[in-house]
Design a protein around this motif. Sequence first.
Motif, PDB file in Angstrom:
ATOM      1  N   THR A  25      31.410 125.700 148.320  1.00  0.00           N
ATOM      2  CA  THR A  25      30.505 126.021 149.421  1.00  0.00           C
ATOM      3  C   THR A  25      30.275 127.520 149.459  1.00  0.00           C
ATOM      4  O   THR A  25      31.228 128.302 149.391  1.00  0.00           O
ATOM      5  N   SER A  48      37.616 117.694 139.885  1.00  0.00           N
ATOM      6  CA  SER A  48      36.320 118.076 140.457  1.00  0.00           C
ATOM      7  C   SER A  48      36.539 118.757 141.803  1.00  0.00           C
ATOM      8  O   SER A  48      37.482 118.438 142.534  1.00  0.00           O
ATOM      9  N   SER A 101      26.670 128.987 145.644  1.00  0.00           N
ATOM     10  CA  SER A 101      28.000 128.465 145.968  1.00  0.00           C
ATOM     11  C   SER A 101      29.097 129.018 145.068  1.00  0.00           C
ATOM     12  O   SER A 101      30.237 128.570 145.128  1.00  0.00           O
ATOM     13  N   ARG A 125      23.984 117.452 144.641  1.00  0.00           N
ATOM     14  CA  ARG A 125      23.665 116.118 145.157  1.00  0.00           C
ATOM     15  C   ARG A 125      22.271 116.160 145.776  1.00  0.00           C
ATOM     16  O   ARG A 125      22.073 116.740 146.838  1.00  0.00           O
ATOM     17  N   THR A 132      26.080 123.922 148.875  1.00  0.00           N
ATOM     18  CA  THR A 132      27.245 123.407 148.156  1.00  0.00           C
ATOM     19  C   THR A 132      26.839 122.829 146.809  1.00  0.00           C
ATOM     20  O   THR A 132      25.709 122.366 146.619  1.00  0.00           O
ATOM     21  N   ASP A 133      27.772 122.898 145.857  1.00  0.00           N
ATOM     22  CA  ASP A 133      27.608 122.183 144.597  1.00  0.00           C
ATOM     23  C   ASP A 133      28.954 121.599 144.203  1.00  0.00           C
ATOM     24  O   ASP A 133      29.956 121.798 144.888  1.00  0.00           O
ATOM     25  N   ILE A 134      28.972 120.852 143.127  1.00  0.00           N
ATOM     26  CA  ILE A 134      30.192 120.223 142.643  1.00  0.00           C
ATOM     27  C   ILE A 134      30.455 120.697 141.223  1.00  0.00           C
ATOM     28  O   ILE A 134      29.564 120.639 140.368  1.00  0.00           O
ATOM     29  N   VAL A 188      37.225 117.233 145.710  1.00  0.00           N
ATOM     30  CA  VAL A 188      36.235 116.273 146.186  1.00  0.00           C
ATOM     31  C   VAL A 188      36.270 115.033 145.297  1.00  0.00           C
ATOM     32  O   VAL A 188      36.555 115.119 144.100  1.00  0.00           O
ATOM     33  N   GLU A 234      34.343 120.718 145.253  1.00  0.00           N
ATOM     34  CA  GLU A 234      33.106 121.066 145.944  1.00  0.00           C
ATOM     35  C   GLU A 234      33.173 122.542 146.310  1.00  0.00           C
ATOM     36  O   GLU A 234      34.153 122.991 146.905  1.00  0.00           O
TER      37      GLU A 234
END
Length: 301
Positions: free
Chosen positions: A204, A200, A212, A251, A186-188, A223, A202
């Motif tokens: 997956t 924003s 992602s 993260r 995952t990233d944001i 998120v 998230e």
Amino acid sequence: MKIAMLARNANLYSHKRLVEAAQARGHEIDVINTLRVTMNITSLKPEVYYGGQKLSGYDAVIPRIGVSVTFFGLAVLRQFEMMGVYPMNESVAIGRSRDKLRSLQILARRGIGLPVTAFAHDPRKTDEVLSIVGGAPVVIKLLEGTQGIGVVLGETEKSAKSVIEAFRGANVDIMVQEFIKEAGNTDIRCFVVGGKVVASMERTGAPGDFRSNIHRGGAARAVRITPQERATAVEAAKAMGLNVCGVDILRSNHGPVVMEVNSSPGLEGIEGATGKDIAGMIIEFMERDYRPGKVKTKGKG
């Protein structure tokens, strides 16, 4: 305002939304196929032609320049800048973001969190490169890749060496980064407009894929980000000089790390995940920021 949008495909979701948002706020907007523009590069009187007609009277330009046409697209945008047309994102800023190595160097200079990254020209330096990033697993990226294309996970020292040596043997430029295992797949994506994170999500990755990207089959949801993540995204956009961009963050155990700053982020995923009118926010920002002839670079750089 009279707005020109540089975009090859007027039917993409992002482009249709920007047109709708501009028209809803009373602006005139024309979609101009970037590759069909002709430029008259002459002293003191730069001109742009499209379909045999000279383009004039535009107040602002929205550059939606695809990665594959960056060189020509930036030349067209610089021409508009030299004509005094206000750009949503300036040519120099987009150029910084499109050069993955340069963008990381700029972010590193500003002290922004990044994954450990190594770059070398000589294929014989493979062991040294792997040592710098802490050994396998590592992420190997083409400098020209986009939307997850050209991103490979080297899970073992042997497989990483094989991929690196194959790319360098073919004279393809790559960089090698530490693999942030704790991020999972995952990233944001933080969407920054005018120095603020306005939304924003998230993202997956698809099952079995460490990438992602939504274009690679990933899923997205809204998120809540931390103050540190928000500050990191804003500072990354500022470092690039971008008014509108997507900042991709992982993260990690040592805080948020920036993977990429995207100067032409798509709107479909972020609007769908958050329900926010991002296109309207972009046009509203342009209304606030616009001044006649407000161009820092004036085509230089």
